[in-house]
Scaffold this motif. Structure first.
Motif, PDB file in Angstrom:
ATOM      1  N   LYS A  36     -37.923 -62.110 -35.736  1.00 54.17           N
ATOM      2  CA  LYS A  36     -36.520 -62.519 -35.809  1.00 54.17           C
ATOM      3  C   LYS A  36     -36.294 -63.963 -35.397  1.00 54.17           C
ATOM      4  O   LYS A  36     -35.323 -64.597 -35.827  1.00 54.17           O
ATOM      5  CB  LYS A  36     -35.648 -61.596 -34.949  1.00 54.17           C
ATOM      6  N   GLU A  37     -37.166 -64.515 -34.567  1.00 51.38           N
ATOM      7  CA  GLU A  37     -36.982 -65.891 -34.100  1.00 51.38           C
ATOM      8  C   GLU A  37     -37.050 -66.922 -35.233  1.00 51.38           C
ATOM      9  O   GLU A  37     -36.583 -68.053 -35.063  1.00 51.38           O
ATOM     10  CB  GLU A  37     -38.022 -66.226 -33.027  1.00 51.38           C
ATOM     11  N   TYR A  38     -37.597 -66.549 -36.365  1.00 55.93           N
ATOM     12  CA  TYR A  38     -37.630 -67.472 -37.503  1.00 55.93           C
ATOM     13  C   TYR A  38     -36.221 -67.801 -37.997  1.00 55.93           C
ATOM     14  O   TYR A  38     -36.025 -68.797 -38.694  1.00 55.93           O
ATOM     15  CB  TYR A  38     -38.448 -66.874 -38.639  1.00 55.93           C
ATOM     16  N   TRP A  39     -35.245 -66.976 -37.628  1.00 54.32           N
ATOM     17  CA  TRP A  39     -33.871 -67.159 -38.102  1.00 54.32           C
ATOM     18  C   TRP A  39     -32.989 -67.895 -37.096  1.00 54.32           C
ATOM     19  O   TRP A  39     -31.766 -67.964 -37.296  1.00 54.32           O
ATOM     20  CB  TRP A  39     -33.239 -65.803 -38.394  1.00 54.32           C
ATOM     21  N   ILE A  40     -33.541 -68.452 -36.046  1.00 54.66           N
ATOM     22  CA  ILE A  40     -32.726 -69.097 -35.006  1.00 54.66           C
ATOM     23  C   ILE A  40     -31.785 -70.149 -35.593  1.00 54.66           C
ATOM     24  O   ILE A  40     -30.610 -70.247 -35.217  1.00 54.66           O
ATOM     25  CB  ILE A  40     -33.622 -69.722 -33.923  1.00 54.66           C
ATOM     26  N   GLY A  41     -32.285 -70.955 -36.530  1.00 57.50           N
ATOM     27  CA  GLY A  41     -31.453 -72.001 -37.136  1.00 57.50           C
ATOM     28  C   GLY A  41     -30.292 -71.447 -37.933  1.00 57.50           C
ATOM     29  O   GLY A  41     -29.248 -72.095 -38.060  1.00 57.50           O
ATOM     30  N   GLN A  42     -30.428 -70.247 -38.455  1.00 58.94           N
ATOM     31  CA  GLN A  42     -29.345 -69.618 -39.207  1.00 58.94           C
ATOM     32  C   GLN A  42     -28.358 -68.924 -38.260  1.00 58.94           C
ATOM     33  O   GLN A  42     -27.145 -68.974 -38.484  1.00 58.94           O
ATOM     34  CB  GLN A  42     -29.912 -68.600 -40.198  1.00 58.94           C
ATOM     35  N   ARG A 170     -47.595 -72.445 -36.251  1.00 60.83           N
ATOM     36  CA  ARG A 170     -46.732 -71.332 -35.840  1.00 60.83           C
ATOM     37  C   ARG A 170     -47.018 -70.086 -36.676  1.00 60.83           C
ATOM     38  O   ARG A 170     -47.161 -68.980 -36.139  1.00 60.83           O
ATOM     39  CB  ARG A 170     -45.265 -71.727 -35.974  1.00 60.83           C
ATOM     40  N   LEU A 171     -47.098 -70.276 -37.987  1.00 63.04           N
ATOM     41  CA  LEU A 171     -47.317 -69.127 -38.854  1.00 63.04           C
ATOM     42  C   LEU A 171     -48.683 -68.492 -38.603  1.00 63.04           C
ATOM     43  O   LEU A 171     -48.798 -67.269 -38.474  1.00 63.04           O
ATOM     44  CB  LEU A 171     -47.209 -69.542 -40.317  1.00 63.04           C
ATOM     45  N   TYR A 242     -41.440 -70.801 -46.159  1.00 61.83           N
ATOM     46  CA  TYR A 242     -40.581 -70.622 -44.983  1.00 61.83           C
ATOM     47  C   TYR A 242     -39.503 -71.707 -44.905  1.00 61.83           C
ATOM     48  O   TYR A 242     -39.526 -72.567 -44.026  1.00 61.83           O
ATOM     49  CB  TYR A 242     -41.441 -70.604 -43.711  1.00 61.83           C
ATOM     50  N   PRO A 243     -38.510 -71.668 -45.788  1.00 51.46           N
ATOM     51  CA  PRO A 243     -37.470 -72.698 -45.790  1.00 51.46           C
ATOM     52  C   PRO A 243     -36.626 -72.698 -44.527  1.00 51.46           C
ATOM     53  O   PRO A 243     -36.040 -73.717 -44.169  1.00 51.46           O
ATOM     54  CB  PRO A 243     -36.632 -72.353 -47.023  1.00 51.46           C
ATOM     55  N   MET A 244     -36.541 -71.538 -43.841  1.00 54.37           N
ATOM     56  CA  MET A 244     -35.764 -71.493 -42.607  1.00 54.37           C
ATOM     57  C   MET A 244     -36.387 -72.352 -41.512  1.00 54.37           C
ATOM     58  O   MET A 244     -35.700 -72.783 -40.586  1.00 54.37           O
ATOM     59  CB  MET A 244     -35.600 -70.041 -42.122  1.00 54.37           C
ATOM     60  N   LEU A 245     -37.683 -72.613 -41.617  1.00 50.21           N
ATOM     61  CA  LEU A 245     -38.371 -73.498 -40.677  1.00 50.21           C
ATOM     62  C   LEU A 245     -38.464 -74.924 -41.209  1.00 50.21           C
ATOM     63  O   LEU A 245     -38.290 -75.888 -40.466  1.00 50.21           O
ATOM     64  CB  LEU A 245     -39.786 -72.981 -40.393  1.00 50.21           C
ATOM     65  N   GLU A 246     -38.739 -75.042 -42.498  1.00 46.21           N
ATOM     66  CA  GLU A 246     -39.000 -76.371 -43.070  1.00 46.21           C
ATOM     67  C   GLU A 246     -37.731 -77.146 -43.384  1.00 46.21           C
ATOM     68  O   GLU A 246     -37.634 -78.345 -43.090  1.00 46.21           O
ATOM     69  CB  GLU A 246     -39.839 -76.218 -44.340  1.00 46.21           C
ATOM     70  N   ASN A 247     -36.758 -76.480 -43.996  1.00 47.05           N
ATOM     71  CA  ASN A 247     -35.515 -77.147 -44.404  1.00 47.05           C
ATOM     72  C   ASN A 247     -34.300 -76.302 -44.015  1.00 47.05           C
ATOM     73  O   ASN A 247     -33.541 -75.850 -44.883  1.00 47.05           O
ATOM     74  CB  ASN A 247     -35.516 -77.386 -45.919  1.00 47.05           C
ATOM     75  N   PRO A 248     -34.099 -76.066 -42.705  1.00 51.98           N
ATOM     76  CA  PRO A 248     -33.013 -75.171 -42.294  1.00 51.98           C
ATOM     77  C   PRO A 248     -31.627 -75.657 -42.706  1.00 51.98           C
ATOM     78  O   PRO A 248     -30.779 -74.838 -43.074  1.00 51.98           O
ATOM     79  CB  PRO A 248     -33.156 -75.108 -40.772  1.00 51.98           C
ATOM     80  N   ASP A 249     -31.390 -76.956 -42.668  1.00 48.17           N
ATOM     81  CA  ASP A 249     -30.068 -77.461 -43.033  1.00 48.17           C
ATOM     82  C   ASP A 249     -29.762 -77.202 -44.509  1.00 48.17           C
ATOM     83  O   ASP A 249     -28.660 -76.755 -44.863  1.00 48.17           O
ATOM     84  CB  ASP A 249     -29.963 -78.957 -42.733  1.00 48.17           C
ATOM     85  N   SER A 250     -30.736 -77.483 -45.365  1.00 48.45           N
ATOM     86  CA  SER A 250     -30.542 -77.247 -46.802  1.00 48.45           C
ATOM     87  C   SER A 250     -30.360 -75.765 -47.078  1.00 48.45           C
ATOM     88  O   SER A 250     -29.508 -75.371 -47.887  1.00 48.45           O
ATOM     89  CB  SER A 250     -31.741 -77.788 -47.587  1.00 48.45           C
TER      90      SER A 250
END
Length: 264
Positions: A36-42, A170-171, A242-250
């Motif tokens: 679940k921590e992969y979604w922190i930015g969201q 990380r992955l 993994y866009p949530m890690l690489e490009n979270p803003d986009s």
């Protein structure tokens, strides 16, 4: 970020984050071998307007692995029960990778409370099955050396040479920590899943929104064949799965536009 909560669901203790308020609930489902921590930015971005939940699937992260059934079907039942237990309504499920399979399974058992479906970087060639010889070779490798086989898969299928080293580290660390008793049957089920995915898409009532990263191409023909006009495909730039890690803003801005479409 709120502290991790837990809830007993179908014999498992599921760990989850639950933050924000709103008439719409965004439920984030991670892919295989991550958490679940992969979604922190969201969670931090969307909790200003929505109730936002990210849950560790059974056998992942801080959730338990008591029940020895590692399939998308079983996880779909668990997440359906999770939605019921938390009395969630107006749920938009956002499923990444294997989490998108769980999303499809969930909507078959909990349709009354789900208003939208978004899959991230998963259904790039729906219905395609690996040759049985290749599957047999992979399964043999998993049993012989689980960690090495998983790491090689991640490097070649989910990452590229252009992916930032911190994401790679990380992955691979998460893949190294995966329990083989969970990981092997989960992957084996995935090899047999394409026909099931096609069947679920054919009877899907809700519109499917897809976000695919362009590090690998998408074959859109299966969408047209199985969903007709009941889908919407979006592409974004990136070097990995993994866009949530690489490009979270986009990713957040694209998700926001899709969520508004679903709400309206």
């Amino acid at each position: 970020m709120n502290k991790t909560k837990t809830i007993d669901i179908n014999g498992e203790s599921l760990a989850y984050y639950d933050t924000g308020k709103g008439n719409t609930t965004l439920l984030f489902l991670h892919g295989a071998f991550i958490k679940k921590e992969y979604w922190i930015g969201q969670l931090s971005y969307f909790s200003r307007k929505y109730r936002v939940i990210a849950v560790d699937l059974p056998g992942h992260g801080a959730s338990t692995h008591n029940i020895g059934e590692w399939t998308g079907q079983r996880f779909g039942k668990d997440i359906g029960t999770f939605i019921e237990a938390l009395h969630l309504h107006g749920v938009i499920i956002i499923g990444h990778s294997f989490g998108a399979d769980v999303m499809l399974e969930t909507v078959t058992v909990s349709t009354a409370h789900i208003s939208g479906l978004i899959e991230i970087d998963h259904m790039k060639n729906v219905g395609m099955e690996l040759p049985r010889e290749a599957v047999s070779q992979i399964v043999q490798g998993l049993h012989a050396d689980f960690e090495h086989t998983c790491v090689q898969f991640a490097k070649h299928a989910l990452l590229t040479d252009a992916t930032e080293p911190k994401i790679v580290s990380r992955l691979l660390a998460d893949y190294n920590q995966m329990d083989a008793e969970v990981g092997i049957p989960l992957l084996q089920n995935g090899f047999d899943y394409p026909k099931r995915a096609v069947a679920l898409l054919k009877r899907l009532k809700l519109k499917l929104y897809s976000i695919h990263v362009n590090y690998t191409p998408t074959n859109e023909e299966p969408f047209k064949k199985y969903l007709g006009e009941n889908y919407e495909l979006h592409h974004m730039d990136g070097t990995c799965h993994y866009p949530m890690l690489e490009n979270p803003d986009s990713l957040n801005k694209l998700l926001e536009r899709i969520i508004l479409k679903i709400e309206n």
